[in-house]
Design a protein around this motif. Structure first.
Motif, short mmCIF file in Angstrom:
data_model
loop_
_atom_site.label_atom_id
_atom_site.label_comp_id
_atom_site.label_asym_id
_atom_site.label_seq_id
_atom_site.Cartn_x
_atom_site.Cartn_y
_atom_site.Cartn_z
N ASP A 8 0.83 -1.21 0.00
CA ASP A 8 0.00 0.00 0.00
C ASP A 8 0.86 1.25 0.00
OD1 ASP A 8 -2.50 -0.86 -0.05
OD2 ASP A 8 -3.03 -0.32 2.02
N HIS A 9 1.85 1.22 0.89
CA HIS A 9 2.74 2.37 1.02
C HIS A 9 3.50 2.60 -0.29
CE1 HIS A 9 5.72 5.08 2.74
NE2 HIS A 9 6.68 4.28 2.32
N ALA A 10 4.00 1.52 -0.90
CA ALA A 10 4.77 1.63 -2.14
C ALA A 10 3.91 2.28 -3.24
CB ALA A 10 5.25 0.26 -2.58
N LEU B 137 9.14 1.47 -6.12
CA LEU B 137 10.25 0.56 -5.77
C LEU B 137 11.10 1.07 -4.60
CD1 LEU B 137 11.51 -0.35 -9.38
CD2 LEU B 137 9.87 -1.57 -7.98
N HIS B 138 10.75 2.22 -4.02
CA HIS B 138 11.72 2.86 -3.12
C HIS B 138 12.09 2.03 -1.90
CE1 HIS B 138 8.15 4.06 -0.83
NE2 HIS B 138 8.94 4.46 0.15
N ASP B 139 11.16 1.24 -1.39
CA ASP B 139 11.47 0.48 -0.16
C ASP B 139 11.78 -1.00 -0.41
OD1 ASP B 139 11.41 2.53 1.68
OD2 ASP B 139 9.28 2.30 2.16
N VAL B 140 12.07 -1.35 -1.66
CA VAL B 140 12.33 -2.75 -2.00
C VAL B 140 13.47 -3.34 -1.16
CG1 VAL B 140 13.55 -4.05 -3.81
CG2 VAL B 140 11.35 -3.00 -4.29
N ALA C 207 7.10 12.65 -1.42
CA ALA C 207 5.93 11.76 -1.40
C ALA C 207 6.01 10.78 -0.22
CB ALA C 207 5.85 10.99 -2.72
N ASN C 208 7.20 10.28 0.04
CA ASN C 208 7.37 9.34 1.15
C ASN C 208 7.00 10.03 2.47
OD1 ASN C 208 8.25 6.80 2.20
ND2 ASN C 208 10.18 7.74 2.82
N SER C 209 7.46 11.24 2.62
CA SER C 209 7.18 11.98 3.84
C SER C 209 5.67 12.23 3.99
CB SER C 209 7.97 13.29 3.81
OG SER C 209 7.51 14.15 4.79
N ALA D 247 3.26 10.50 2.66
CA ALA D 247 2.59 9.21 2.90
C ALA D 247 2.68 8.82 4.38
CB ALA D 247 3.21 8.12 2.03
N TYR D 248 3.86 9.03 4.98
CA TYR D 248 3.99 8.69 6.40
C TYR D 248 3.10 9.56 7.27
CZ TYR D 248 7.61 5.20 6.04
OH TYR D 248 8.28 4.05 5.79
N GLN D 249 2.98 10.83 6.90
CA GLN D 249 2.12 11.72 7.70
C GLN D 249 0.68 11.23 7.69
OE1 GLN D 249 2.51 15.76 6.36
NE2 GLN D 249 4.74 15.62 6.42
FE LIG Z 1 8.88 4.52 2.37
#
Ligand SMILES: [Fe+2]
Ligand SMILES: [Fe+2]
Length: 402
Positions: free
Chosen positions: A235-237, A267-270, A353-355, A357-359
């Motif tokens: 989901d996060h990806a 793919l960032h957290d692969v 975008a990662n930041s 998404a975490y928020q």
């Molecule tokens: Fe991430």
């Protein structure tokens, strides 16, 4: 000095390569041999960093040679130099070969591939993790998406667009399709940035063979990955992919940049998958460390492994020959300043975008990774962040919140 071994039974090809790479003699030690047997003798006598081999040779074929090397010396970067007749073979070799080059190879492509292969260890210095990545053939594929692609491939009315759309929801299939299309396919001068474009170029039959071969990995070990909460990771990806694409579109009309931002986000957290699958017990202690010491996952990984998932992912996609902007977005998504960019790129989109998404995660189990505001100022995008944030909230995360 890096060492590169070239293998081809055709002397003319070897001479051509020698001429093309003459200017690199100060930087690389290059040896040229005409058979697989000779190549193995050379490699037994001294260590090489990269092997570039023809596929069809009398005696030992390039496929046998590269297969033996992948067993005996897995830390050597394996590049196949393939000819017209090998097109049918490429999907079979995609697990054994890190990158494909197409004959006749233009000098710039050849040099760029070799330079990247020779500088991979800058992205990840940890040898234990490197060894795992060198051996890695596939990434996990979600069984449900795998079944969807296979169903779609059987349908008489299917289109490359439709298949590409399904593939673009899956980490494992996207990475593999882009690896194949960018390195193998087939004398293309430009890099391919979207699964739909890749599907159209490769043809449905190749995609089908490729996806079939991925099924081997679709039963990857869910139990080992328990700490990762796989559904959450997927989901996060995806949401980081969509958010990064949206941000890139807000910043430029360059369609490629938007595609790279999407792939980089997907793919960032692969690297997390690779670490958790191969070192499950140690990855469990990453979770403990981050909870007990209130560290972001990336910092806890550094403490436990001496390297983090961004480095592992960057190294993997560098090895697989994915487009440079994707490698940079993955490798530096937590520390974008280290990439030394001076303007907006897909990396900035993925970092932001990662930041965002975490928020939006309802209740974070861990400390969230930080947004690097200095970096955004440095590339002249700091005042744009609120607009990115608002757009992502409205179009991507708003739906989830409702
Ligand atoms: Fe991430
Ligand atoms: Fe990350």
């Amino acid at each position: 000095m890096k060492r590169i071994l070239f293998v081809d039974d055709d002397q003319n090809v070897l001479q051509g390569l020698q001429r093309m790479l003459r200017a690199k003699h100060q930087e690389w030690q290059m040896d040229f041999v005409t058979s697989g047997q000779q190549a193995l003798q050379f490699m037994d006598q001294q260590p090489y960093d990269v092997i570039v081999s023809d596929l069809q040779m009398p005696g030992m074929s390039g496929i046998d040679l590269l297969g033996q090397i992948s067993e005996r010396m897995p830390h050597v970067v394996r590049i196949a130099l393939s000819g017209q007749a090998d097109r049918q073979l490429t999907h079979k070799m995609v697990g054994m070969v890190h990158q494909f080059l197409w004959k006749p190879c233009d000098p710039d492509t050849l040099k760029a591939s070799l330079m990247r292969a020779c500088s991979l260890s800058d992205l990840l210095e940890n040898h234990e993790l490197q060894a795992v990545v060198y051996r890695l053939q596939y990434l996990p594929t979600l069984p449900s998406l795998y079944i969807q692609v296979m169903d779609e491939l059987r349908s008489p009315n299917t289109t490359a667009e439709r298949i590409g759309e399904i593939i673009s929801h899956d980490i494992g299939m996207t990475a593999k399709v882009l690896q194949l299309v960018n390195s193998a396919y087939y004398g293309l001068r430009q890099t391919v940035s979207s699964p739909a474009q890749a599907t159209a170029l490769l043809g449905l039959e190749t995609i089908q063979n490729l996806v079939l071969s991925l099924s081997v990995f679709s039963q990857f070990n869910q139990a080992k990955m328990a700490q990762l909460k796989l559904d959450g990771l997927w989901d996060h990806a995806l949401s980081v992919g969509y958010a990064a694409k949206l941000i890139a579109k807000l910043e430029s009309a360059d369609r490629k940049a938007a595609d790279y931002a999407f792939i980089g986000g997907l793919l960032h957290d692969v690297g997390k998958l690779v670490m958790a699958e191969n070192f499950s017990a140690r990855y469990a202690s990453v979770v403990d460390v981050s909870q007990n010491q209130d560290l972001a996952t990336v910092d806890a990984e550094k403490q436990v492994f001496g390297a983090d998932h961004a480095q592992v992912g960057g190294f993997l996609f560098g090895l697989w020959g994915l487009p440079e902007p994707v490698i940079l977005a993955v490798a530096y998504h937590h520390h974008p300043a280290a990439a030394q960019e001076v303007s907006f790129t897909p990396l900035a989109a993925v970092h932001a975008a990662n930041s965002i998404a975490y928020q939006n995660q309802a209740k974070a189990r861990f400390r969230q990774p930080e947004l690097d505001e200095d970096f955004l100022r440095h590339i002249g995008a700091a005042e744009r962040f609120p607009a990115w944030h608002k757009a992502c909230q409205e179009t991507i995360f708003g739906v989830k919140r409702a």
